[in-house]
Design an enzyme around this catalytic site. Structure first.
Site, PDB file in Angstrom:
ATOM      1  N   GLY A   1     -32.124 -59.532 -74.505  1.00 18.98           N
ATOM      2  CA  GLY A   1     -33.460 -59.156 -74.958  1.00 18.98           C
ATOM      3  C   GLY A   1     -33.707 -57.704 -74.638  1.00 18.98           C
ATOM      4  O   GLY A   1     -32.995 -57.119 -73.828  1.00 18.98           O
TER       5      GLY A   1
ATOM      6  N   CYS B   1     -26.599 -60.959 -70.916  1.00 24.33           N
ATOM      7  CA  CYS B   1     -27.351 -59.705 -70.843  1.00 24.33           C
ATOM      8  C   CYS B   1     -28.700 -59.875 -70.132  1.00 24.33           C
ATOM      9  O   CYS B   1     -28.736 -60.105 -68.942  1.00 24.33           O
ATOM     10  CB  CYS B   1     -27.493 -59.124 -72.255  1.00 24.33           C
ATOM     11  N   TYR B   2     -29.809 -59.803 -70.832  1.00 23.51           N
ATOM     12  CA  TYR B   2     -31.121 -59.995 -70.197  1.00 23.51           C
ATOM     13  C   TYR B   2     -31.153 -61.335 -69.469  1.00 23.51           C
ATOM     14  O   TYR B   2     -31.677 -61.448 -68.360  1.00 23.51           O
ATOM     15  CB  TYR B   2     -32.224 -59.941 -71.255  1.00 23.51           C
TER      16      TYR B   2
ATOM     17  N   HIS C   1     -22.011 -59.078 -74.740  1.00 21.53           N
ATOM     18  CA  HIS C   1     -22.355 -60.048 -75.794  1.00 21.53           C
ATOM     19  C   HIS C   1     -21.122 -60.722 -76.385  1.00 21.53           C
ATOM     20  O   HIS C   1     -20.464 -60.152 -77.249  1.00 21.53           O
ATOM     21  CB  HIS C   1     -23.131 -59.336 -76.909  1.00 21.53           C
TER      22      HIS C   1
ATOM     23  N   GLU D   1     -21.080 -63.043 -78.437  1.00 25.70           N
ATOM     24  CA  GLU D   1     -21.370 -63.553 -79.781  1.00 25.70           C
ATOM     25  C   GLU D   1     -21.089 -62.541 -80.891  1.00 25.70           C
ATOM     26  O   GLU D   1     -21.040 -62.909 -82.053  1.00 25.70           O
ATOM     27  CB  GLU D   1     -22.830 -64.030 -79.861  1.00 25.70           C
TER      28      GLU D   1
ATOM     29  N   ASP E   1     -29.008 -68.144-103.000  1.00 25.42           N
ATOM     30  CA  ASP E   1     -30.051 -68.634-102.101  1.00 25.42           C
ATOM     31  C   ASP E   1     -31.047 -69.554-102.803  1.00 25.42           C
ATOM     32  O   ASP E   1     -31.344 -70.641-102.319  1.00 25.42           O
ATOM     33  CB  ASP E   1     -30.800 -67.452-101.466  1.00 25.42           C
TER      34      ASP E   1
ATOM     35  N   LYS F   1     -25.784 -66.089 -94.585  1.00 23.02           N
ATOM     36  CA  LYS F   1     -25.293 -66.256 -95.957  1.00 23.02           C
ATOM     37  C   LYS F   1     -24.110 -67.222 -96.044  1.00 23.02           C
ATOM     38  O   LYS F   1     -24.074 -68.090 -96.910  1.00 23.02           O
ATOM     39  CB  LYS F   1     -24.879 -64.889 -96.496  1.00 23.02           C
TER      40      LYS F   1
END
Ligand code: XMP
Length: 501
Positions: free
Chosen positions: A48, A75-76, A159, A161, A217, A357
């Site tokens: 964050g 992280c945060y 991170h 991810e 979409d 997507k």
């Protein structure tokens, strides 16, 4: 289920997505949300933008004291755990971007080399760990990059991810399967069934309307909602006369015939072309088309007794609109049906809002939507209006339609369609001299554009083989009457945009 607590990092959804890629179900919640702990197998605390010592910095969720399972804190999240459990966090020099870290033996790092490049983005740093914790990773500068108590908590300063973190995916799967010992038991089908159930719950026996463009979409949103409420979904396809060759027929064939949907096709070609007559300014074109679209759609909606508006908003749209605040310069006024819900007093249903997507594509495939729709290149709302540069006439639209068709067909023939992110033709508002059959020709110029991109924010031009371009140019100049020259656009974005207007 793995619960991701979102502390405002731009990567929070990416964590959920990585977990789902491992066939484990995951959801995102905010720190203040109520949570039923009986379903939670593991918790991830995200990064964050705040500093844990700021007065109103978000804290651990209320329910956290009752939760006794494993925690991955990023992280945060890591700094929050350290502070709350008696360690110390201080303002540091900061580490941003690619950073080399040295890791030690730990289940979360199993199968990963000792030194890896990871993605960092933090100003504060952990200077003392809480009692019972030990470090498991250090960055080049000696900052603690990872720690654990060996029981419940795994803390990472970087991170895992994001793609830039080497072996990041492996760290996440290690956390899921080696640390938490979870089982793979979730598939895209479960997500689809859950979404169908939610739409049913929200809409009930009421009616809903959706603007179907035939793009990925809106198509996926339509089929999903149709599975939930059947003919109570009214799909509206507006033919504004700015479509590609065969587009309207294809939408009718797929959605009306194949899926048996309640599809209304509106022929509004005259209205749009009339209003666009003499207009050359790109922004005015976009504005006119946006307004006219809403008008046509509203007129249709009034004929049906609808209470809900379904939109195919996906996660990147959500980020983009959040990012395009007052400080961001307006590049183009993108046309979508964004203004509709407020104006029409309809309740909004956005079943794809939390999906990326490629997840939308997976959902679409699961629902049986044909591949040529799922893998379709993006197409702008204002359609060919922003690809016929300058004034739009029916004759120019026809030239462009044919040229575009030749380009796309040839890309498909040589298997390049799925390799590029987007490809299309543009009709330039100039004519150029040529020679056809010994006579002087003075004809229009077609520009071909093909780009590689991720989500369209930046783009590079595609290195399509000369032979393929050659075949396209030969065919266009031979088959499309009025076109005498073909050029290939070799500009990236930035400085250019993908579309020419
Ligand atoms: P630009 O030209 O801004 O385009 O680099 C980025 C991507 O967005 C598409 N695009 C639009 N999509 N409504 C849309 O839904 C619009 O008004 C619009 N304008 C551009 C463009 O085709 C590219 O994929």
């Amino acid at each position: 289920m793995v619960l991701v607590v979102d502390y405002g990092s731009q990567y929070s959804r990416l964590i959920t997505r990585r977990i789902r890629e491992n066939e484990v179900y995951s959801e995102v919640v905010f720190p203040d949300d109520e949570v039923s702990l009986s379903e939670v197998d593991a918790v991830v605390l995200s990064g964050g933008p705040r500093s844990v010592y700021e007065e109103d910095a978000p804290n651990l969720p209320k329910w956290f004291k009752d939760y006794k399972g494993p925690v991955l804190a990023i992280c945060y999240g890591m700094q929050l755990v350290v502070k709350e459990f008696g360690g110390e966090v201080k303002r540091g020099k900061g580490e941003y971007g690619r950073t080399l870290v040295e890791i030690s033996d730990d289940p979360i790092f199993e199968g990963i080399p000792e030194r890896v490049h990871v993605w960092m983005s933090h100003g504060d740093e952990v200077v003392r760990l809480p009692e019972g914790f030990h470090p498991i990773a250090f960055s080049e500068t000696g900052v603690i990059a990872g720690a654990t108590d060996g029981k419940r908590f795994w803390l990472l300063q970087f991170h895992p991810e994001v793609h830039h973190t080497e072996f990041g995916e492996k760290m996440i799967s290690n956390f899921l399967f080696r640390v938490c010992k979870l089982e793979k038991n979730w598939k895209i089908g479960d997500l689809v069934e859950e979404k169908i159930r939610k739409i049913r719950e929200t809409v009930g026996r009421k009616k809903a309307i959706l603007a179907l463009s035939g793009g990925v979409d809106s198509s996926v949103a339509a089929v999903l909602t149709h599975r939930a409420i059947g003919k109570n979904l009214v799909c509206v396809f507006v033919d504004h006369g700015l479509l590609r060759k065969g587009e309207r027929e294809e939408v009718e064939r797929v959605f009306k015939k194949h899926f048996d949907m309640n599809l209304v096709v509106i022929d509004a070609r005259k209205r749009f072309l009339e209003r666009l007559k003499g207009v050359t300014d790109p922004e005015r074109k976009r504005k006119i088309i946006g307004e006219e679209f809403i008008r046509v759609f509203e007129e249709e909606a009034r004929k049906h007794d609808v209470e809900f508006l379904v939109q195919g908003t996906i996660y990147s749209d959500v980020i983009e609109s959040a990012a395009s605040g007052k400080t961001t310069a307006k590049i183009k006024s993108h046309h979508n049906v964004g203004g509709l819900p407020e104006k029409m007093n309809l309740k909004l249903v956005e079943p794809l809002r939390d999906l990326f997507k490629d997840e939308v594509r997976k959902v679409g495939r699961y629902l049986g939507i044909p591949d040529h729709i799922i893998n379709r290149h993006p197409f702008p709302g204002p359609g060919l209006a922003v690809r016929v540069l300058g004034e739009i006439t029916e004759e120019k639209l026809e030239m462009l339609r044919e040229a575009d068709y030749v380009f796309i067909e040839t890309l498909r023939k040589y298997n390049y369609y799925d390799k590029v992110w987007q490809a299309f033709a543009v009709l330039l508002p100039i004519r150029s001299v040529g020679v056809k059959g010994d006579a002087r020709a003075y004809e229009y110029v077609i520009a071909l554009r093909a780009v590689n991109s991720v989500e369209g924010m930046t783009a590079d031009w595609s290195r399509i083989p000369y032979d393929v371009l050659d075949e396209v140019a030969r065919r266009i100049t031979r088959e499309v009457e009025g076109v005498g020259r073909v050029v290939y656009d070799v500009t990236s974005k930035p400085p250019a945009t993908i579309e020419w207007e």
